[in-house]
Motif scaffolding. Structure first.
Motif: not given
Ligand code: NAD
Length: 250
Positions: A1-5, A29-30, A34-38
Protein backbone atom coordinates in the motif's frame (compact mmCIF):
# COMPACT_ATOMS: atom_id res chain seq x y z
CA UNK A 1 0.00 0.00 0.00
CA UNK A 2 1.18 3.54 -0.72
CA UNK A 3 2.78 5.05 2.36
CA UNK A 4 1.43 8.59 1.80
CA UNK A 5 -2.00 7.90 0.30
CA UNK A 6 -4.31 10.96 0.68
CA UNK A 7 -1.50 13.02 2.27
CA UNK A 8 -0.70 16.63 1.33
CA UNK A 9 2.98 17.50 1.49
CA UNK A 10 5.12 20.62 1.06
CA UNK A 11 8.81 20.49 0.17
CA UNK A 12 10.76 23.77 0.17
CA UNK A 13 13.74 24.33 -2.11
CA UNK A 14 12.64 21.42 -4.29
CA UNK A 15 13.04 22.95 -7.76
CA UNK A 16 16.76 22.09 -8.00
CA UNK A 17 16.76 19.24 -10.57
CA UNK A 18 19.38 17.03 -8.87
CA UNK A 19 18.61 18.21 -5.35
CA UNK A 20 17.47 16.45 -2.20
CA UNK A 21 14.14 18.33 -2.23
CA UNK A 22 13.19 17.22 -5.74
CA UNK A 23 14.11 13.60 -4.98
CA UNK A 24 12.04 13.79 -1.80
CA UNK A 25 9.08 15.34 -3.63
CA UNK A 26 9.30 12.54 -6.20
CA UNK A 27 9.43 9.82 -3.55
CA UNK A 28 6.39 11.34 -1.81
CA UNK A 29 4.42 11.57 -5.08
CA UNK A 30 5.29 7.94 -5.89
CA UNK A 31 3.83 6.97 -2.50
CA UNK A 32 0.51 8.68 -3.22
CA UNK A 33 1.03 12.17 -1.78
CA UNK A 34 -0.09 15.39 -3.43
CA UNK A 35 2.98 17.63 -3.32
CA UNK A 36 3.66 21.36 -3.39
CA UNK A 37 7.14 22.43 -4.44
CA UNK A 38 8.13 25.83 -3.06
CA UNK A 39 11.23 27.59 -4.38
CA UNK A 40 12.53 31.05 -5.23
CA UNK A 41 11.49 31.03 -8.88
CA UNK A 42 7.82 30.40 -9.76
CA UNK A 43 8.49 28.95 -13.21
CA UNK A 44 11.13 26.54 -11.90
CA UNK A 45 8.81 25.44 -9.08
CA UNK A 46 5.91 24.88 -11.48
CA UNK A 47 8.11 22.93 -13.92
CA UNK A 48 9.41 20.70 -11.10
CA UNK A 49 5.84 20.08 -9.88
CA UNK A 50 4.65 19.23 -13.41
CA UNK A 51 7.56 16.78 -13.65
CA UNK A 52 6.06 14.80 -10.74
CA UNK A 53 2.81 14.23 -12.63
CA UNK A 54 -0.74 15.57 -12.54
CA UNK A 55 -2.15 17.54 -9.62
CA UNK A 56 1.05 18.71 -7.94
CA UNK A 57 1.63 22.41 -7.29
CA UNK A 58 4.63 24.71 -7.78
CA UNK A 59 4.75 28.05 -5.99
CA UNK A 60 7.28 30.84 -5.56
CA UNK A 61 8.19 31.28 -1.91
CA UNK A 62 11.31 32.80 -0.39
CA UNK A 63 11.42 31.05 2.98
CA UNK A 64 13.23 33.98 4.61
CA UNK A 65 10.16 36.17 4.01
CA UNK A 66 7.57 35.48 6.68
CA UNK A 67 4.67 36.99 4.74
CA UNK A 68 5.60 34.93 1.66
CA UNK A 69 5.55 31.75 3.80
CA UNK A 70 2.16 32.64 5.26
CA UNK A 71 0.75 33.52 1.83
CA UNK A 72 1.92 30.20 0.33
CA UNK A 73 0.31 28.24 3.16
CA UNK A 74 -2.94 30.23 2.91
CA UNK A 75 -3.07 29.43 -0.79
CA UNK A 76 -2.35 25.69 -0.25
CA UNK A 77 -4.90 25.41 2.55
CA UNK A 78 -7.40 27.05 0.18
CA UNK A 79 -6.75 24.25 -2.35
CA UNK A 80 -6.25 21.28 -0.06
CA UNK A 81 -7.99 22.11 3.22
CA UNK A 82 -5.16 20.45 5.18
CA UNK A 83 -1.38 20.02 5.29
CA UNK A 84 0.08 16.74 6.52
CA UNK A 85 3.81 17.06 5.84
CA UNK A 86 6.36 19.88 5.66
CA UNK A 87 9.95 19.25 4.60
CA UNK A 88 12.17 22.25 5.35
CA UNK A 89 14.77 21.53 2.70
CA UNK A 90 15.65 24.98 1.27
CA UNK A 91 19.26 25.73 2.14
CA UNK A 92 22.42 27.41 0.98
CA UNK A 93 26.07 27.01 1.94
CA UNK A 94 29.34 28.88 1.48
CA UNK A 95 32.91 27.50 1.80
CA UNK A 96 34.36 30.21 4.07
CA UNK A 97 36.90 30.10 6.90
CA UNK A 98 35.97 31.65 10.23
CA UNK A 99 37.73 35.02 9.63
CA UNK A 100 36.26 35.34 6.14
CA UNK A 101 32.64 35.44 7.33
CA UNK A 102 31.22 38.92 6.75
CA UNK A 103 27.87 40.08 8.17
CA UNK A 104 26.17 39.46 4.82
CA UNK A 105 27.52 35.87 4.72
CA UNK A 106 26.23 35.19 8.21
CA UNK A 107 22.85 36.67 7.39
CA UNK A 108 22.43 34.83 4.07
CA UNK A 109 23.32 31.41 5.48
CA UNK A 110 21.47 31.63 8.79
CA UNK A 111 18.47 33.28 7.14
CA UNK A 112 17.75 30.54 4.59
CA UNK A 113 18.70 27.53 6.71
CA UNK A 114 17.45 28.54 10.15
CA UNK A 115 15.06 31.50 9.90
CA UNK A 116 13.41 29.86 6.86
CA UNK A 117 12.85 26.64 8.82
CA UNK A 118 11.28 28.63 11.65
CA UNK A 119 9.02 30.73 9.41
CA UNK A 120 7.73 27.83 7.30
CA UNK A 121 7.10 25.76 10.42
CA UNK A 122 5.22 28.63 12.06
CA UNK A 123 3.11 28.94 8.91
CA UNK A 124 1.96 25.28 8.95
CA UNK A 125 1.74 24.60 12.69
CA UNK A 126 -1.74 26.11 13.29
CA UNK A 127 -3.26 23.83 10.62
CA UNK A 128 -1.40 20.75 11.90
CA UNK A 129 -2.41 21.50 15.48
CA UNK A 130 -6.06 21.88 14.46
CA UNK A 131 -5.90 18.53 12.62
CA UNK A 132 -4.11 16.93 15.56
CA UNK A 133 -1.62 15.41 13.14
CA UNK A 134 1.39 16.39 11.10
CA UNK A 135 5.00 15.60 10.34
CA UNK A 136 7.77 18.16 9.90
CA UNK A 137 11.16 17.07 8.56
CA UNK A 138 14.08 19.49 8.76
CA UNK A 139 17.30 19.24 6.76
CA UNK A 140 20.29 19.69 9.05
CA UNK A 141 23.74 18.37 8.13
CA UNK A 142 26.64 16.24 9.34
CA UNK A 143 28.38 19.62 9.34
CA UNK A 144 26.35 20.55 12.45
CA UNK A 145 27.46 17.40 14.28
CA UNK A 146 31.16 17.28 13.43
CA UNK A 147 31.91 20.96 12.87
CA UNK A 148 32.00 21.18 9.08
CA UNK A 149 35.02 19.78 7.29
CA UNK A 150 33.35 18.93 3.98
CA UNK A 151 32.36 22.18 2.29
CA UNK A 152 30.30 24.64 4.34
CA UNK A 153 31.95 27.15 6.67
CA UNK A 154 31.44 27.63 10.42
CA UNK A 155 28.36 29.83 9.83
CA UNK A 156 26.77 26.91 7.94
CA UNK A 157 27.66 24.48 10.77
CA UNK A 158 26.13 26.92 13.24
CA UNK A 159 22.95 27.41 11.21
CA UNK A 160 22.48 23.64 10.80
CA UNK A 161 23.18 23.08 14.51
CA UNK A 162 20.50 25.71 15.12
CA UNK A 163 18.16 23.62 12.97
CA UNK A 164 18.80 20.64 15.27
CA UNK A 165 17.97 22.67 18.38
CA UNK A 166 14.87 24.10 16.76
CA UNK A 167 13.80 20.59 15.68
CA UNK A 168 14.07 19.19 19.20
CA UNK A 169 12.35 22.13 20.88
CA UNK A 170 9.50 22.06 18.35
CA UNK A 171 9.19 18.28 18.77
CA UNK A 172 8.76 18.67 22.54
CA UNK A 173 6.24 21.51 22.23
CA UNK A 174 4.15 19.98 19.43
CA UNK A 175 4.09 16.34 20.58
CA UNK A 176 0.88 16.75 22.65
CA UNK A 177 -0.88 17.78 19.41
CA UNK A 178 0.44 14.69 17.58
CA UNK A 179 2.72 16.79 15.38
CA UNK A 180 6.10 15.08 14.99
CA UNK A 181 9.30 16.98 14.16
CA UNK A 182 12.51 15.24 13.10
CA UNK A 183 15.79 16.16 11.42
CA UNK A 184 17.95 14.51 8.79
CA UNK A 185 21.72 14.97 8.87
CA UNK A 186 23.03 14.15 5.40
CA UNK A 187 26.72 13.63 4.84
CA UNK A 188 28.23 14.28 1.41
CA UNK A 189 25.51 13.94 -1.21
CA UNK A 190 26.26 14.73 -4.86
CA UNK A 191 23.95 17.65 -5.73
CA UNK A 192 24.34 21.12 -7.23
CA UNK A 193 25.07 22.60 -3.78
CA UNK A 194 28.70 21.44 -4.23
CA UNK A 195 28.78 20.52 -7.95
CA UNK A 196 31.97 21.78 -9.60
CA UNK A 197 33.02 23.55 -6.38
CA UNK A 198 35.38 20.86 -4.97
CA UNK A 199 38.84 20.22 -6.44
CA UNK A 200 39.71 16.64 -7.47
CA UNK A 201 41.91 16.43 -4.37
CA UNK A 202 39.16 17.73 -2.03
CA UNK A 203 36.68 15.27 -3.56
CA UNK A 204 39.09 12.37 -3.01
CA UNK A 205 39.68 13.40 0.62
CA UNK A 206 35.94 13.56 1.27
CA UNK A 207 35.43 10.06 -0.20
CA UNK A 208 38.37 8.72 1.84
CA UNK A 209 36.47 9.75 4.97
CA UNK A 210 33.35 7.78 4.05
CA UNK A 211 33.46 4.11 5.17
CA UNK A 212 30.91 3.17 2.50
CA UNK A 213 33.32 4.63 -0.06
CA UNK A 214 30.85 6.64 -2.11
CA UNK A 215 29.02 9.93 -2.08
CA UNK A 216 25.39 9.69 -1.11
CA UNK A 217 22.64 10.00 -3.70
CA UNK A 218 19.62 12.27 -3.43
CA UNK A 219 17.42 9.16 -3.26
CA UNK A 220 19.30 8.05 -0.10
CA UNK A 221 18.05 11.18 1.68
CA UNK A 222 14.59 10.96 0.08
CA UNK A 223 14.13 7.47 1.54
CA UNK A 224 14.86 8.78 5.02
CA UNK A 225 12.50 11.73 4.53
CA UNK A 226 9.79 9.30 3.41
CA UNK A 227 10.25 7.25 6.58
CA UNK A 228 10.08 10.34 8.81
CA UNK A 229 7.06 11.76 6.95
CA UNK A 230 5.06 8.53 7.01
CA UNK A 231 3.40 6.54 9.75
CA UNK A 232 6.32 4.10 9.66
CA UNK A 233 7.95 6.56 12.09
CA UNK A 234 4.78 7.19 14.12
CA UNK A 235 6.62 7.07 17.48
CA UNK A 236 9.71 9.04 16.39
CA UNK A 237 9.93 12.70 17.29
CA UNK A 238 12.88 14.96 18.07
CA UNK A 239 15.28 12.53 16.38
CA UNK A 240 18.27 13.34 14.18
CA UNK A 241 18.80 10.65 11.57
CA UNK A 242 22.23 10.29 9.95
CA UNK A 243 22.39 9.62 6.21
CA UNK A 244 26.15 9.75 5.77
CA UNK A 245 27.61 6.40 4.65
CA UNK A 246 29.29 6.03 8.05
CA UNK A 247 31.29 9.27 7.78
CA UNK A 248 30.20 10.13 11.32
CA UNK A 249 29.37 7.26 13.65
CA UNK A 250 28.42 8.34 17.15
P1 NAD B 1 20.49 22.49 -3.91
O1 NAD B 1 21.40 23.69 -4.01
O2 NAD B 1 20.52 21.48 -5.01
O3 NAD B 1 18.98 22.96 -3.68
C1 NAD B 1 18.64 23.97 -2.77
C2 NAD B 1 17.36 24.62 -3.23
O4 NAD B 1 16.97 25.61 -2.27
C3 NAD B 1 17.47 25.34 -4.58
O5 NAD B 1 16.42 24.91 -5.43
C4 NAD B 1 17.32 26.81 -4.22
O6 NAD B 1 16.69 27.59 -5.23
C5 NAD B 1 16.45 26.73 -2.97
N1 NAD B 1 16.53 27.93 -2.15
C6 NAD B 1 17.64 28.65 -1.80
N2 NAD B 1 17.29 29.71 -1.07
C7 NAD B 1 15.93 29.67 -0.92
C8 NAD B 1 14.99 30.50 -0.28
N3 NAD B 1 15.36 31.61 0.39
N4 NAD B 1 13.67 30.16 -0.33
C9 NAD B 1 13.28 29.05 -1.01
N5 NAD B 1 14.13 28.23 -1.65
C10 NAD B 1 15.45 28.54 -1.60
O7 NAD B 1 20.85 21.81 -2.49
P2 NAD B 1 20.71 20.32 -1.94
O8 NAD B 1 22.06 19.71 -1.94
O9 NAD B 1 19.58 19.61 -2.57
O10 NAD B 1 20.41 20.63 -0.40
C11 NAD B 1 19.12 20.53 0.17
C12 NAD B 1 19.23 20.69 1.67
O11 NAD B 1 20.06 19.66 2.23
C13 NAD B 1 19.87 22.01 2.11
O12 NAD B 1 19.23 22.48 3.28
C14 NAD B 1 21.31 21.61 2.40
O13 NAD B 1 21.93 22.50 3.30
C15 NAD B 1 21.11 20.23 2.98
N6 NAD B 1 22.29 19.37 2.91
C16 NAD B 1 22.83 19.02 1.72
C17 NAD B 1 23.95 18.20 1.69
C18 NAD B 1 24.61 17.76 0.41
O14 NAD B 1 25.70 17.17 0.47
N7 NAD B 1 24.02 17.98 -0.74
C19 NAD B 1 24.51 17.75 2.88
C20 NAD B 1 23.93 18.13 4.09
C21 NAD B 1 22.80 18.93 4.09
Amino acid sequence: MALLKDKYAIVTGAASARGLGKATARAFAEQGATVAILDLDADAAKAAAADLGEGHIGLACNVTDREACNAAIRSLLGCWGRIDILVNNAGITQPLKIMEIEPQNYEAVTDVNLRGTLYMSQAVIPAMRAQKSGAIVNLSSVSAQRGGGIFGGPHYSAAKAGVLGLTKAMARELAPDNVRVNAICPGFIATDITAGKLSVEQHRMVLDGIPMGRAGEASDVAGCALFLASDLSAYCTGTEVDVNGGSLIH
